[in-house]
Design a protein around this motif. Structure first.
Motif: not given
Length: 170
Positions: A33, A95, A106, A125-128, A157-159, A162
């Protein structure tokens, strides 16, 4: 004999139970990551600049740092829990990866709050949100804004979509 002892320390010193402050686990996390490394380095700079402060280590006599740190994180998470859960939708979770701890917390309405140690990170799978313990403390307790966290790279953030979701919590 020295080589054997060094190998033994490296083998058992890098377990998930000793994640706090473990450079080998940090290296593995940062490889998986990359955003975690950015956050970790930003936290060190922010502490040096006085933007955020470190937690005060006040463990009981004989209490290992890792156990103290996990208990401290869970106290903060329980403090956050009512606000976070009230803003989560049904079957939704939040998360948060803590880069300095090589662990995550989480939140979900069904399960409450859960501490996920290094050994369990592979299941996520994904961290907020990717941040550090001290940055999370600063935004929750000390008046640092979520926008400042993002501006100073104390959170990632990964997205991008978000970010609005996360602002509702902070």
């Amino acid at each position: 004999m020295r080589i054997f002892l060094a190998a033994l320390i490296l083998t058992f010193g890098t377990t998930a139970g000793s994640a706090c402050g473990n450079p080998l686990l940090w290296a593995m996390l940062f490889a998986k990551v990359p955003e975690a490394r950015i956050v970790y380095e930003a936290e060190l700079a922010a502490r040096a600049d006085g933007l955020i402060s470190a937690r005060v280590y006040n463990a009981r006599p004989g209490q290992a740092f890792h156990l103290w740190s996990k208990a401290w994180i869970m106290d903060l998470a329980r403090e956050m829990q009512p606000t976070v859960e009230s803003r989560l939708g049904r079957e939704q979770s939040l998360t948060i990866l803590l880069a300095d701890e090589v662990a995550a917390i989480r939140f979900s309405r069904d399960s409450g709050v859960e501490f996920v140690p290094a050994a369990g990170l592979g299941r996520i799978e994904h961290y907020d949100l990717i941040t550090s313990t001290n940055a999370l403390k600063s935004v929750w307790r000390d008046g640092l804004s979520f926008d400042e966290m993002l501006t100073f790279d104390l959170a990632r953030t990964q997205k991008n979509e978000s970010d609005q979701f996360l602002k509702a919590f902070f």
